[in-house]
Design a protein around this motif. Structure first.
Motif, PDB file in Angstrom:
ATOM      1  N   SER A  99      -0.667 -61.662  18.142  1.00  0.00           N
ATOM      2  CA  SER A  99      -0.084 -60.853  17.069  1.00  0.00           C
ATOM      3  C   SER A  99      -0.665 -59.448  17.024  1.00  0.00           C
ATOM      4  O   SER A  99      -0.271 -58.640  16.180  1.00  0.00           O
ATOM      5  CB  SER A  99      -0.331 -61.537  15.721  1.00  0.00           C
ATOM      6  OG  SER A  99      -1.735 -61.707  15.504  1.00  0.00           O
ATOM      7  N   GLU A 100      -1.609 -59.132  17.929  1.00  0.00           N
ATOM      8  CA  GLU A 100      -2.223 -57.814  17.971  1.00  0.00           C
ATOM      9  C   GLU A 100      -2.162 -57.255  19.393  1.00  0.00           C
ATOM     10  O   GLU A 100      -2.207 -58.003  20.368  1.00  0.00           O
ATOM     11  CB  GLU A 100      -3.693 -57.873  17.531  1.00  0.00           C
ATOM     12  CG  GLU A 100      -3.887 -58.239  16.073  1.00  0.00           C
ATOM     13  CD  GLU A 100      -5.365 -58.268  15.710  1.00  0.00           C
ATOM     14  OE1 GLU A 100      -6.208 -58.015  16.599  1.00  0.00           O
ATOM     15  OE2 GLU A 100      -5.684 -58.551  14.540  1.00  0.00           O
ATOM     16  N   LEU A 102       5.772 -56.681  20.181  1.00  0.00           N
ATOM     17  CA  LEU A 102       5.061 -55.772  19.279  1.00  0.00           C
ATOM     18  C   LEU A 102       5.446 -54.314  19.503  1.00  0.00           C
ATOM     19  O   LEU A 102       5.201 -53.469  18.636  1.00  0.00           O
ATOM     20  CB  LEU A 102       3.548 -55.934  19.453  1.00  0.00           C
ATOM     21  CG  LEU A 102       2.971 -57.335  19.172  1.00  0.00           C
ATOM     22  CD1 LEU A 102       1.458 -57.323  19.349  1.00  0.00           C
ATOM     23  CD2 LEU A 102       3.335 -57.802  17.763  1.00  0.00           C
ATOM     24  N   SER A 154       7.330 -52.256  16.909  1.00  0.00           N
ATOM     25  CA  SER A 154       6.616 -51.702  15.756  1.00  0.00           C
ATOM     26  C   SER A 154       5.562 -50.680  16.165  1.00  0.00           C
ATOM     27  O   SER A 154       4.699 -50.330  15.346  1.00  0.00           O
ATOM     28  CB  SER A 154       5.941 -52.836  14.967  1.00  0.00           C
ATOM     29  OG  SER A 154       4.926 -53.459  15.752  1.00  0.00           O
ATOM     30  N   TYR A 155       5.620 -50.204  17.399  1.00  0.00           N
ATOM     31  CA  TYR A 155       4.635 -49.221  17.849  1.00  0.00           C
ATOM     32  C   TYR A 155       4.696 -47.995  16.939  1.00  0.00           C
ATOM     33  O   TYR A 155       5.761 -47.376  16.793  1.00  0.00           O
ATOM     34  CB  TYR A 155       4.914 -48.844  19.299  1.00  0.00           C
ATOM     35  CG  TYR A 155       3.912 -47.893  19.895  1.00  0.00           C
ATOM     36  CD1 TYR A 155       2.599 -48.284  20.112  1.00  0.00           C
ATOM     37  CD2 TYR A 155       4.281 -46.606  20.251  1.00  0.00           C
ATOM     38  CE1 TYR A 155       1.675 -47.413  20.673  1.00  0.00           C
ATOM     39  CE2 TYR A 155       3.373 -45.730  20.817  1.00  0.00           C
ATOM     40  CZ  TYR A 155       2.069 -46.141  21.021  1.00  0.00           C
ATOM     41  OH  TYR A 155       1.167 -45.280  21.572  1.00  0.00           O
ATOM     42  N   PRO A 156       3.577 -47.588  16.331  1.00  0.00           N
ATOM     43  CA  PRO A 156       3.601 -46.623  15.220  1.00  0.00           C
ATOM     44  C   PRO A 156       3.658 -45.175  15.679  1.00  0.00           C
ATOM     45  O   PRO A 156       2.653 -44.453  15.643  1.00  0.00           O
ATOM     46  CB  PRO A 156       2.302 -46.936  14.480  1.00  0.00           C
ATOM     47  CG  PRO A 156       1.382 -47.435  15.532  1.00  0.00           C
ATOM     48  CD  PRO A 156       2.236 -48.166  16.533  1.00  0.00           C
ATOM     49  N   SER A 169      -6.116 -47.647  13.752  1.00  0.00           N
ATOM     50  CA  SER A 169      -5.284 -48.837  13.918  1.00  0.00           C
ATOM     51  C   SER A 169      -4.209 -48.809  12.849  1.00  0.00           C
ATOM     52  O   SER A 169      -4.388 -48.226  11.780  1.00  0.00           O
ATOM     53  CB  SER A 169      -6.123 -50.114  13.788  1.00  0.00           C
ATOM     54  OG  SER A 169      -7.106 -50.187  14.798  1.00  0.00           O
ATOM     55  N   GLU A 170      -3.079 -49.428  13.155  1.00  0.00           N
ATOM     56  CA  GLU A 170      -2.005 -49.510  12.165  1.00  0.00           C
ATOM     57  C   GLU A 170      -1.134 -50.713  12.479  1.00  0.00           C
ATOM     58  O   GLU A 170      -0.679 -50.877  13.611  1.00  0.00           O
ATOM     59  CB  GLU A 170      -1.169 -48.237  12.159  1.00  0.00           C
ATOM     60  CG  GLU A 170      -0.072 -48.262  11.076  1.00  0.00           C
ATOM     61  CD  GLU A 170       0.477 -46.889  10.783  1.00  0.00           C
ATOM     62  OE1 GLU A 170       1.708 -46.795  10.607  1.00  0.00           O
ATOM     63  OE2 GLU A 170      -0.299 -45.925  10.722  1.00  0.00           O
ATOM     64  N   GLY A 171      -0.916 -51.553  11.484  1.00  0.00           N
ATOM     65  CA  GLY A 171      -0.115 -52.743  11.678  1.00  0.00           C
ATOM     66  C   GLY A 171      -0.723 -53.644  12.738  1.00  0.00           C
ATOM     67  O   GLY A 171      -1.906 -53.970  12.703  1.00  0.00           O
ATOM     68  N   ALA A 172       0.106 -54.033  13.688  1.00  0.00           N
ATOM     69  CA  ALA A 172      -0.361 -54.914  14.757  1.00  0.00           C
ATOM     70  C   ALA A 172      -1.134 -54.177  15.834  1.00  0.00           C
ATOM     71  O   ALA A 172      -1.702 -54.807  16.729  1.00  0.00           O
ATOM     72  CB  ALA A 172       0.837 -55.625  15.390  1.00  0.00           C
ATOM     73  N   TRP A 173      -1.188 -52.864  15.744  1.00  0.00           N
ATOM     74  CA  TRP A 173      -1.720 -52.059  16.846  1.00  0.00           C
ATOM     75  C   TRP A 173      -3.148 -51.617  16.583  1.00  0.00           C
ATOM     76  O   TRP A 173      -3.467 -51.065  15.540  1.00  0.00           O
ATOM     77  CB  TRP A 173      -0.816 -50.853  17.086  1.00  0.00           C
ATOM     78  CG  TRP A 173       0.441 -51.276  17.780  1.00  0.00           C
ATOM     79  CD1 TRP A 173       1.597 -51.688  17.183  1.00  0.00           C
ATOM     80  CD2 TRP A 173       0.621 -51.407  19.181  1.00  0.00           C
ATOM     81  NE1 TRP A 173       2.510 -52.051  18.139  1.00  0.00           N
ATOM     82  CE2 TRP A 173       1.942 -51.880  19.373  1.00  0.00           C
ATOM     83  CE3 TRP A 173      -0.175 -51.153  20.288  1.00  0.00           C
ATOM     84  CZ2 TRP A 173       2.460 -52.125  20.644  1.00  0.00           C
ATOM     85  CZ3 TRP A 173       0.339 -51.389  21.547  1.00  0.00           C
ATOM     86  CH2 TRP A 173       1.640 -51.865  21.726  1.00  0.00           C
TER      87      TRP A 173
END
Length: 562
Positions: A103-104, A150, A153-155, A174-178
């Motif tokens: 998930s990351e 993932l 959702s890359y920010p 870091s942000e969200g899964a990233w």
């Protein structure tokens, strides 16, 4: 339809080409550098950038040694030890660095594994090592594929806010899964280059789906808006172009690469055909991006037949790539001449040699320059670059071994002689005629007799000599020309001077160059003297002939008031 069935020019195998002259000298300098302490087993397996980029240093080292070994026909002294000890670095999942849950995803780790995948993949193509092939598959299956979803959702917006960074990128947020979002903005897309080459070795539907998802996210991002790092995004474009040619020939993929690359050429290019490290931040260049752009130009020419890409490849190689090579054979960073508002080109002090990336990646640029000397298409031989070399050209009915001698880019001369031949069918030779060469200046002799030739789509159409001892000699004019500065908004009213593909410059104190080329007196070797001021204009690509102290202090004026 595969690439080899498409009728497109196909590169010769690296081992079939032996460069000589300046290119061989540069390749040997770099190969020697890659045998020194920073690139031996202990150093690369415990690299100082291990935490920021796990696997990147050792992967690039493997890549550089593997490619140059084939071009030079020499066995690397320390590569076997590196390959034997590399499994020491693998975690329980078969890749390098921390294990994150599916998930990351860690951007820095992904980008670093592009270098590792490229190095391992090229090693497999060279050696056929099945254990290394299995290592490539484990990296793909356990690191890349589980995190493909993932990328949606890359920010990108968060990346656009990251404006720091040094010569070596740093994970800053870091942000969200990233995790590990990096000052080398957008570098995660480098993984497309390694993943698409890994797919050629071990295709699988899950990997294909992952690559498609990453390309979709790439296509949705505005590189300029996020201030993307040019090296990261250009490497991503290499992967997309490989995917288009070898696996999924959707027209939108080719158009994506063409459109994106055009943006880099327009908005992030220096006057010496190098690239800003980031969009809208002309702080320094990076030789890695030069290699990306050079190889992209070659691929885009092969896939489209458009010779402006090939002309740009000449300008990139003879100016940006050659200038970036240092006296010790390594590669480094330079100032963004023109883009930074200055007419002066010089090495960037902090990144004079970029041990962690450019010195190793420069090896790929030199290897691909050698490979660019000859292409084949059905029964035709295509010569898009000129230089001293010996090459074995392979056809269905046998081989032809040719030796080329050339004065290019300083003089317009190409001498092609057949050394050996087992192939007997007549072949056509297509010799590139760049836009700066007047077609009317072409003079051709076959075995000492004049031969007429036609130029079609930028290539002279000639017969290939077929028997040992036969020679084809071609001469053409290379003169001086004046062009407006590329970064006209940052250096208004300035101009550049070229001899063929070579950008010309002088020491800053040498005085003002003329506004027109008519006042420049040719001295030979691409050099000119300004008849009004006495200033000497020389080609800029001379770093490897200087001492390190002189190279570090070098300053060359390449822009002049128009």
């Amino acid at each position: 339809m595969t690439a080899k069935q498409s009728g497109r020019p196909q590169a010769c195998e690296l081992g079939d080409i032996r460069p000589d002259g300046d290119l061989r000298r540069r390749a040997e300098l770099n190969f020697r550098r890659l045998h020194e302490e920073p690139f031996r087993a202990d150093a690369v397996l415990h690299a100082p950038t291990f935490d920021e980029a796990p696997g990147d240093w050792v992967g690039r080292d493997i890549l550089g040694l593997t490619l140059l070994a084939q071009v030079l026909g020499q066995e690397p002294l320390y590569l076997a030890e590196i390959m034997a000890r590399l499994p020491e670095l693998y975690n329980a999942e078969g890749y390098i660095g921390p294990i994150h849950p599916p998930s990351e995803a860690n951007e820095s780790q992904f980008a670093a594994h592009n270098g590792l995948l490229r190095g391992l993949s090229e090693y497999v193509l060279w050696r056929g090592d099945q254990q290394v092939r299995a290592a490539v598959e484990r990296i793909v299956q356990n690191l890349v594929v589980p995190r493909g979803d993932l990328f949606a959702s890359y920010p990108a917006l968060a990346l656009g806010r990251q404006k720091g960074g040094g010569v070596i990128g740093q994970a800053v947020t870091s942000e969200g899964a990233w995790r590990g979002l990096n000052t080398d903005i957008g570098q995660v897309f480098m993984i497309l280059d390694g993943a698409t080459q890994a797919y050629q070795l071990a295709p699988s539907p899950p990997l294909a789906a992952t690559i498609t998802a990453i390309i979709a996210r790439f296509a949705a991002i505005d590189s300029r808006a996020i201030g993307a790092q040019t090296h990261g995004m250009l490497t991503g474009l290499r992967g997309i172009l490989r995917w288009y040619e070898e696996v999924d020939p959707r027209p939108e993929y080719l158009e994506l690469v063409r459109r994106s690359f055009a943006l880099f050429l327009e908005l992030a290019t220096t006057e010496h055909h190098d690239y800003f490290n980031w969009f809208d931040r002309p702080e320094w260049t990076e030789a890695c991006a030069v290699v990306d752009a050079f190889t992209l130009c070659l691929s885009l020419w092969r896939l489209t037949g458009e010779t402006p890409y090939l002309e740009e490849a000449h300008r990139i190689y003879y100016n940006a790539l050659q200038y970036a090579q240092r006296p010790n054979g390594g590669f480094g960073c330079d100032t963004c001449v023109g883009g930074d508002g200055s007419p002066i080109l010089s090495p960037e002090a902090e990144g004079f040699e970029s041990l962690c990336c450019c010195t190793m990646r420069g090896a790929e640029g030199l290897a691909r320059a050698a490979q660019a000397s000859y292409f084949t298409r059905n029964d035709a031989v295509i010569v898009p670059f000129f230089g001293d070399s010996v090459a074995t050209l392979r056809f269905a009915d046998g081989t032809v071994t040719v030796q080329q001698r050339s004065g290019y880019p300083y003089e317009g001369s190409v001498d092609l002689e057949v050394l050996e031949a087992s192939a007997v069918a007549p072949r056509r030779l297509e010799l590139f005629v760049p836009g700066w060469v007047p077609p009317s200046s072409l003079q051709v002799q076959l075995n000492g007799r004049p031969l007429p030739c036609d130029v079609e789509c930028g290539f002279a159409q000639l017969p290939l000599p077929s028997a040992p001892g036969e020679r084809l000699v071609v001469s053409f004019e290379l003169g001086v020309r004046r062009e407006a500065a590329h970064n006209a908004d940052r250096v208004p009213g300035h101009v550049r001077f070229y001899h063929g593909p070579l950008l010309l410059g002088c020491t800053p104190e040498a005085g003002r160059a003329p506004t027109g080329a008519a006042d420049l007196i040719p001295l030979g070797g691409g050099s000119y003297r300004d008849s009004a001021t006495g200033a000497l204009l020389d080609p800029i690509a001379n770093m490897t002939y200087l001492t390190e102290d002189r190279a570090r202090a070098s300053q060359t004026q390449v822009l002049f008031p128009g």
